[in-house]
Design a protein around this motif. Structure first.
Motif, PDB file in Angstrom:
ATOM      1  N   CYS A  74       0.842  -1.196   0.000  1.00  0.00           N
ATOM      2  CA  CYS A  74       0.000   0.000   0.000  1.00  0.00           C
ATOM      3  C   CYS A  74       0.884   1.256   0.000  1.00  0.00           C
ATOM      4  O   CYS A  74       0.624   2.202  -0.746  1.00  0.00           O
ATOM      5  CB  CYS A  74      -0.920  -0.037   1.220  1.00  0.00           C
ATOM      6  N   ASN A  75       1.935   1.241   0.796  1.00  0.00           N
ATOM      7  CA  ASN A  75       2.865   2.378   0.841  1.00  0.00           C
ATOM      8  C   ASN A  75       3.618   2.543  -0.474  1.00  0.00           C
ATOM      9  O   ASN A  75       3.859   3.657  -0.924  1.00  0.00           O
ATOM     10  CB  ASN A  75       3.872   2.207   1.978  1.00  0.00           C
ATOM     11  N   LEU A  76       4.005   1.437  -1.086  1.00  0.00           N
ATOM     12  CA  LEU A  76       4.838   1.485  -2.285  1.00  0.00           C
ATOM     13  C   LEU A  76       4.072   1.839  -3.553  1.00  0.00           C
ATOM     14  O   LEU A  76       4.641   2.411  -4.477  1.00  0.00           O
ATOM     15  CB  LEU A  76       5.530   0.132  -2.498  1.00  0.00           C
ATOM     16  N   CYS A  77       2.798   1.511  -3.627  1.00  0.00           N
ATOM     17  CA  CYS A  77       2.112   1.640  -4.917  1.00  0.00           C
ATOM     18  C   CYS A  77       1.675   3.065  -5.245  1.00  0.00           C
ATOM     19  O   CYS A  77       1.079   3.293  -6.291  1.00  0.00           O
ATOM     20  CB  CYS A  77       0.964   0.647  -5.040  1.00  0.00           C
ATOM     21  N   LEU A  78       2.007   4.019  -4.388  1.00  0.00           N
ATOM     22  CA  LEU A  78       1.783   5.421  -4.758  1.00  0.00           C
ATOM     23  C   LEU A  78       2.761   5.839  -5.855  1.00  0.00           C
ATOM     24  O   LEU A  78       2.503   6.768  -6.607  1.00  0.00           O
ATOM     25  CB  LEU A  78       1.961   6.319  -3.534  1.00  0.00           C
ATOM     26  N   ASP A  79       3.889   5.145  -5.927  1.00  0.00           N
ATOM     27  CA  ASP A  79       4.914   5.413  -6.934  1.00  0.00           C
ATOM     28  C   ASP A  79       4.538   4.705  -8.234  1.00  0.00           C
ATOM     29  O   ASP A  79       4.180   3.525  -8.229  1.00  0.00           O
ATOM     30  CB  ASP A  79       6.259   4.877  -6.413  1.00  0.00           C
ATOM     31  N   LYS A  80       4.599   5.428  -9.355  1.00  0.00           N
ATOM     32  CA  LYS A  80       4.169   4.862 -10.639  1.00  0.00           C
ATOM     33  C   LYS A  80       4.978   3.621 -11.033  1.00  0.00           C
ATOM     34  O   LYS A  80       4.412   2.637 -11.499  1.00  0.00           O
ATOM     35  CB  LYS A  80       4.247   5.917 -11.743  1.00  0.00           C
ATOM     36  N   THR A  81       6.283   3.657 -10.848  1.00  0.00           N
ATOM     37  CA  THR A  81       7.116   2.504 -11.203  1.00  0.00           C
ATOM     38  C   THR A  81       6.717   1.280 -10.376  1.00  0.00           C
ATOM     39  O   THR A  81       6.589   0.169 -10.904  1.00  0.00           O
ATOM     40  CB  THR A  81       8.610   2.829 -10.979  1.00  0.00           C
ATOM     41  N   ASN A  82       6.498   1.504  -9.071  1.00  0.00           N
ATOM     42  CA  ASN A  82       6.087   0.395  -8.196  1.00  0.00           C
ATOM     43  C   ASN A  82       4.698  -0.105  -8.571  1.00  0.00           C
ATOM     44  O   ASN A  82       4.449  -1.312  -8.592  1.00  0.00           O
ATOM     45  CB  ASN A  82       6.117   0.831  -6.729  1.00  0.00           C
ATOM     46  N   LYS A  83       3.799   0.825  -8.851  1.00  0.00           N
ATOM     47  CA  LYS A  83       2.428   0.461  -9.249  1.00  0.00           C
ATOM     48  C   LYS A  83       2.468  -0.427 -10.491  1.00  0.00           C
ATOM     49  O   LYS A  83       1.845  -1.488 -10.528  1.00  0.00           O
ATOM     50  CB  LYS A  83       1.622   1.732  -9.531  1.00  0.00           C
ATOM     51  N   ASP A  84       3.229   0.027 -11.512  1.00  0.00           N
ATOM     52  CA  ASP A  84       3.348  -0.747 -12.747  1.00  0.00           C
ATOM     53  C   ASP A  84       3.933  -2.128 -12.468  1.00  0.00           C
ATOM     54  O   ASP A  84       3.485  -3.136 -13.024  1.00  0.00           O
ATOM     55  CB  ASP A  84       4.217  -0.015 -13.773  1.00  0.00           C
ATOM     56  N   TYR A  85       4.928  -2.179 -11.595  1.00  0.00           N
ATOM     57  CA  TYR A  85       5.562  -3.457 -11.266  1.00  0.00           C
ATOM     58  C   TYR A  85       4.547  -4.420 -10.634  1.00  0.00           C
ATOM     59  O   TYR A  85       4.455  -5.591 -11.021  1.00  0.00           O
ATOM     60  CB  TYR A  85       6.752  -3.259 -10.319  1.00  0.00           C
ATOM     61  N   ILE A  86       3.790  -3.921  -9.668  1.00  0.00           N
ATOM     62  CA  ILE A  86       2.799  -4.759  -8.972  1.00  0.00           C
ATOM     63  C   ILE A  86       1.753  -5.262  -9.962  1.00  0.00           C
ATOM     64  O   ILE A  86       1.383  -6.445  -9.949  1.00  0.00           O
ATOM     65  CB  ILE A  86       2.142  -3.972  -7.812  1.00  0.00           C
ATOM     66  N   LEU A  87       1.288  -4.388 -10.844  1.00  0.00           N
ATOM     67  CA  LEU A  87       0.291  -4.786 -11.841  1.00  0.00           C
ATOM     68  C   LEU A  87       0.862  -5.834 -12.799  1.00  0.00           C
ATOM     69  O   LEU A  87       0.208  -6.840 -13.088  1.00  0.00           O
ATOM     70  CB  LEU A  87      -0.218  -3.559 -12.612  1.00  0.00           C
ATOM     71  N   GLU A  88       2.094  -5.620 -13.247  1.00  0.00           N
ATOM     72  CA  GLU A  88       2.720  -6.555 -14.189  1.00  0.00           C
ATOM     73  C   GLU A  88       3.081  -7.882 -13.530  1.00  0.00           C
ATOM     74  O   GLU A  88       3.163  -8.906 -14.198  1.00  0.00           O
ATOM     75  CB  GLU A  88       3.951  -5.918 -14.839  1.00  0.00           C
ATOM     76  N   ALA A  89       3.280  -7.871 -12.213  1.00  0.00           N
ATOM     77  CA  ALA A  89       3.625  -9.091 -11.481  1.00  0.00           C
ATOM     78  C   ALA A  89       2.373  -9.861 -11.048  1.00  0.00           C
ATOM     79  O   ALA A  89       2.447 -10.728 -10.185  1.00  0.00           O
ATOM     80  CB  ALA A  89       4.468  -8.740 -10.255  1.00  0.00           C
ATOM     81  N   SER A  90       1.231  -9.536 -11.651  1.00  0.00           N
ATOM     82  CA  SER A  90      -0.049 -10.179 -11.309  1.00  0.00           C
ATOM     83  C   SER A  90      -0.370 -10.033  -9.821  1.00  0.00           C
ATOM     84  O   SER A  90      -0.837 -10.966  -9.181  1.00  0.00           O
ATOM     85  CB  SER A  90      -0.036 -11.664 -11.706  1.00  0.00           C
ATOM     86  N   GLY A  91      -0.098  -8.846  -9.289  1.00  0.00           N
ATOM     87  CA  GLY A  91      -0.305  -8.600  -7.872  1.00  0.00           C
ATOM     88  C   GLY A  91      -1.731  -8.328  -7.460  1.00  0.00           C
ATOM     89  O   GLY A  91      -2.061  -8.406  -6.273  1.00  0.00           O
ATOM     90  N   VAL A  92      -2.610  -8.018  -8.421  1.00  0.00           N
ATOM     91  CA  VAL A  92      -3.981  -7.640  -8.047  1.00  0.00           C
ATOM     92  C   VAL A  92      -4.727  -8.805  -7.399  1.00  0.00           C
ATOM     93  O   VAL A  92      -5.393  -8.622  -6.381  1.00  0.00           O
ATOM     94  CB  VAL A  92      -4.759  -7.072  -9.263  1.00  0.00           C
ATOM     95  N   GLU A  93      -4.590 -10.000  -7.954  1.00  0.00           N
ATOM     96  CA  GLU A  93      -5.346 -11.139  -7.413  1.00  0.00           C
ATOM     97  C   GLU A  93      -5.008 -11.453  -5.951  1.00  0.00           C
ATOM     98  O   GLU A  93      -5.916 -11.568  -5.121  1.00  0.00           O
ATOM     99  CB  GLU A  93      -5.161 -12.378  -8.294  1.00  0.00           C
TER     100      GLU A  93
END
Length: 182
Positions: A74-93
């Motif tokens: 939650c703290n990290l995903c405010l950053d666009k690079t981190n957000k993109d990484y989480i999304l690309e790493a299938s982190g949503v599920e």
């Protein structure tokens, strides 16, 4: 600490990896989640693959590890690079799966993380029907914090059609994600 920041974070990650003590793991993960709050640490945390560590911990049986991991994400995903990484790493599920936690802090962080991760590209996933249904239930929670956060999610991230569809579906089903215990 500026010079030693990376080394300090590296020492925490190493400690997490080598310790057998669940209390020590919890403490280290709590520290890493706190460091994830400071944008100065984002690059170091990416370099040390802490995002992967947090994502991996979301499926642990230890509820405290899950709580700190989702807090860190939650703290990290405010950053666009981190957000993109989480999304690309299938982190949503795995984040969505945290909505079924009995720990309210875990659920609050999961809802907030889904909000931060919502982009035009990820919206279909972050506001999928089961998520909207879950938010409808959370909006009725006795917990003020949770009901308010879920209401914001429904109003700001979901279309009226999505909410209506989830309401109609909820009328026909009694099963679902349980509310967290207070």
């Amino acid at each position: 600490m500026e010079l030693g920041r990376l080394e300090y974070l590296q020492a925490l990650v190493t400690e997490f990896q080598v310790t057998d003590s669940s209390e020590a793991k919890e403490q280290v993960l709590a520290n890493l989640a706190n460091f994830a709050y400071d944008p100065k640490n984002y690059e170091h945390l990416r370099q040390l693959q802490v995002l992967d560590l947090f994502l991996d911990m979301l499926t642990e049986d230890n509820e405290t590890l899950v709580e700190f991991a989702i807090g860190g994400l939650c703290n990290l995903c405010l950053d666009k690079t981190n957000k993109d990484y989480i999304l690309e790493a299938s982190g949503v599920e795995p984040i969505i799966n945290c909505l079924s936690s009995s720990n309210e802090e875990t659920v609050m962080s999961a809802v907030t993380t889904l909000m931060y991760l919502t982009t035009p590209q990820s919206r279909q996933q972050t506001t999928a029907l089961p998520v909207v249904e879950c938010m409808l239930r959370f909006s009725l929670s006795a917990s003020r914090r949770l009901s308010n956060l879920a209401t914001v999610f429904l109003e700001d991230y979901c279309t009226p059609q999505q909410v209506e569809e989830a309401k109609n579906l909820s009328k026909h089903t009694a099963v679902g994600i349980p509310l967290p215990k207070d």
